[in-house]
Design a protein around this motif. Structure first.
Motif, PDB file in Angstrom:
ATOM      1  N   UNK A 189      30.850  43.877  56.353  1.00  0.00           N
ATOM      2  CA  UNK A 189      31.145  42.984  55.234  1.00  0.00           C
ATOM      3  C   UNK A 189      32.048  41.824  55.631  1.00  0.00           C
ATOM      4  N   UNK A 190      32.759  41.935  56.744  1.00  0.00           N
ATOM      5  CA  UNK A 190      33.702  40.896  57.145  1.00  0.00           C
ATOM      6  C   UNK A 190      33.093  39.827  58.041  1.00  0.00           C
ATOM      7  N   UNK A 191      31.947  40.097  58.673  1.00  0.00           N
ATOM      8  CA  UNK A 191      31.349  39.105  59.545  1.00  0.00           C
ATOM      9  C   UNK A 191      29.831  39.273  59.618  1.00  0.00           C
ATOM     10  N   UNK A 192      29.180  38.213  60.087  1.00  0.00           N
ATOM     11  CA  UNK A 192      27.717  38.211  60.192  1.00  0.00           C
ATOM     12  C   UNK A 192      27.235  38.848  61.482  1.00  0.00           C
ATOM     13  N   UNK A 193      27.986  38.645  62.568  1.00  0.00           N
ATOM     14  CA  UNK A 193      27.586  39.184  63.867  1.00  0.00           C
ATOM     15  C   UNK A 193      28.780  39.169  64.801  1.00  0.00           C
ATOM     16  N   UNK A 194      28.689  39.973  65.845  1.00  0.00           N
ATOM     17  CA  UNK A 194      29.718  40.009  66.883  1.00  0.00           C
ATOM     18  C   UNK A 194      29.053  40.319  68.207  1.00  0.00           C
ATOM     19  N   UNK A 195      29.711  39.936  69.307  1.00  0.00           N
ATOM     20  CA  UNK A 195      29.178  40.276  70.618  1.00  0.00           C
ATOM     21  C   UNK A 195      30.138  41.195  71.361  1.00  0.00           C
TER      22      UNK A 195
ATOM     23  N   UNK B  27      30.970  35.930  64.503  1.00  0.00           N
ATOM     24  CA  UNK B  27      30.411  34.903  63.620  1.00  0.00           C
ATOM     25  C   UNK B  27      30.813  35.284  62.200  1.00  0.00           C
ATOM     26  N   UNK B  28      31.726  34.507  61.627  1.00  0.00           N
ATOM     27  CA  UNK B  28      32.253  34.818  60.303  1.00  0.00           C
ATOM     28  C   UNK B  28      31.385  34.264  59.177  1.00  0.00           C
ATOM     29  N   UNK B  29      30.814  33.053  59.386  1.00  0.00           N
ATOM     30  CA  UNK B  29      30.035  32.416  58.322  1.00  0.00           C
ATOM     31  C   UNK B  29      29.179  31.298  58.901  1.00  0.00           C
ATOM     32  N   UNK B  30      28.092  30.984  58.214  1.00  0.00           N
ATOM     33  CA  UNK B  30      27.294  29.798  58.515  1.00  0.00           C
ATOM     34  C   UNK B  30      27.153  29.016  57.224  1.00  0.00           C
ATOM     35  N   UNK B  31      27.478  27.717  57.284  1.00  0.00           N
ATOM     36  CA  UNK B  31      27.440  26.858  56.109  1.00  0.00           C
ATOM     37  C   UNK B  31      26.363  25.788  56.288  1.00  0.00           C
ATOM     38  N   UNK B  32      25.218  25.917  55.596  1.00  0.00           N
ATOM     39  CA  UNK B  32      24.206  24.859  55.677  1.00  0.00           C
ATOM     40  C   UNK B  32      24.801  23.545  55.181  1.00  0.00           C
ATOM     41  N   UNK B  33      24.433  22.447  55.849  1.00  0.00           N
ATOM     42  CA  UNK B  33      25.054  21.180  55.473  1.00  0.00           C
ATOM     43  C   UNK B  33      24.107  20.006  55.444  1.00  0.00           C
ATOM     44  N   UNK B  34      22.814  20.221  55.652  1.00  0.00           N
ATOM     45  CA  UNK B  34      21.907  19.069  55.675  1.00  0.00           C
ATOM     46  C   UNK B  34      22.363  18.078  56.719  1.00  0.00           C
ATOM     47  N   UNK B  35      22.453  16.821  56.359  1.00  0.00           N
ATOM     48  CA  UNK B  35      22.861  15.801  57.313  1.00  0.00           C
ATOM     49  C   UNK B  35      24.336  15.447  57.170  1.00  0.00           C
ATOM     50  N   UNK B  36      25.030  16.013  56.196  1.00  0.00           N
ATOM     51  CA  UNK B  36      26.430  15.698  55.951  1.00  0.00           C
ATOM     52  C   UNK B  36      27.276  16.915  56.320  1.00  0.00           C
ATOM     53  N   UNK B  37      28.193  16.744  57.234  1.00  0.00           N
ATOM     54  CA  UNK B  37      29.022  17.848  57.692  1.00  0.00           C
ATOM     55  C   UNK B  37      29.920  18.352  56.574  1.00  0.00           C
TER      56      UNK B  37
ATOM     57  N   UNK C 184      20.780  18.029  61.683  1.00  0.00           N
ATOM     58  CA  UNK C 184      22.004  18.816  61.577  1.00  0.00           C
ATOM     59  C   UNK C 184      21.778  19.895  60.528  1.00  0.00           C
ATOM     60  N   UNK C 185      21.845  21.154  60.935  1.00  0.00           N
ATOM     61  CA  UNK C 185      21.545  22.272  60.029  1.00  0.00           C
ATOM     62  C   UNK C 185      22.778  22.793  59.307  1.00  0.00           C
ATOM     63  N   UNK C 186      23.932  22.643  59.904  1.00  0.00           N
ATOM     64  CA  UNK C 186      25.145  23.149  59.288  1.00  0.00           C
ATOM     65  C   UNK C 186      26.175  23.486  60.332  1.00  0.00           C
ATOM     66  N   UNK C 187      27.188  24.214  59.916  1.00  0.00           N
ATOM     67  CA  UNK C 187      28.217  24.600  60.862  1.00  0.00           C
ATOM     68  C   UNK C 187      28.614  26.050  60.654  1.00  0.00           C
ATOM     69  N   UNK C 188      29.102  26.643  61.734  1.00  0.00           N
ATOM     70  CA  UNK C 188      29.480  28.051  61.720  1.00  0.00           C
ATOM     71  C   UNK C 188      30.981  28.183  61.878  1.00  0.00           C
TER      72      UNK C 188
END
Length: 104
Positions: free
Chosen positions: A6-12, A18-28, A93-97
């Protein structure tokens, strides 16, 4: 990847999370920290391009540090060419993590 909770999306195995991914289109958009790296997810015929990092001995997305004066898009285009030999004129630009980096 070493699981998901529940605290993160993935780890290695190195402790990077990886805590979060925020879609952003073309604007950061508004962030509380600067973007420092750009990664490229390049798909072709249902396949994702990965490059082998000899230093870390693993396959990963092409990408790297954003140089002073570069936009995230310019850095991604440059890194894609340097690491995979692919020359593109533009990327979307898809977003930022948001990551928490491990001890190393």
């Amino acid at each position: 990847m070493v699981g998901r909770d529940l605290e993160h999306l993935a780890a290695d195995d190195d402790g990077n999370i990886l805590l979060a991914f925020h879609p952003a289109g073309d604007d950061i958009g508004v962030r509380d920290a600067p973007l420092t790296v750009s990664l490229v997810a390049l798909w072709h015929d249902g396949r994702l391009l990965l490059v082998f990092n000899r230093q870390r001995a693993c396959w990963e997305l092409p990408g790297g540090m954003i140089d002073l004066g570069e936009t995230p898009r310019q850095a991604a285009i440059r890194e894609l060419h340097e690491e995979a030999g692919c020359q593109v004129d533009d990327l979307t630009f898809a977003g930022y993590a948001r990551f928490a980096l491990g001890p190393e």
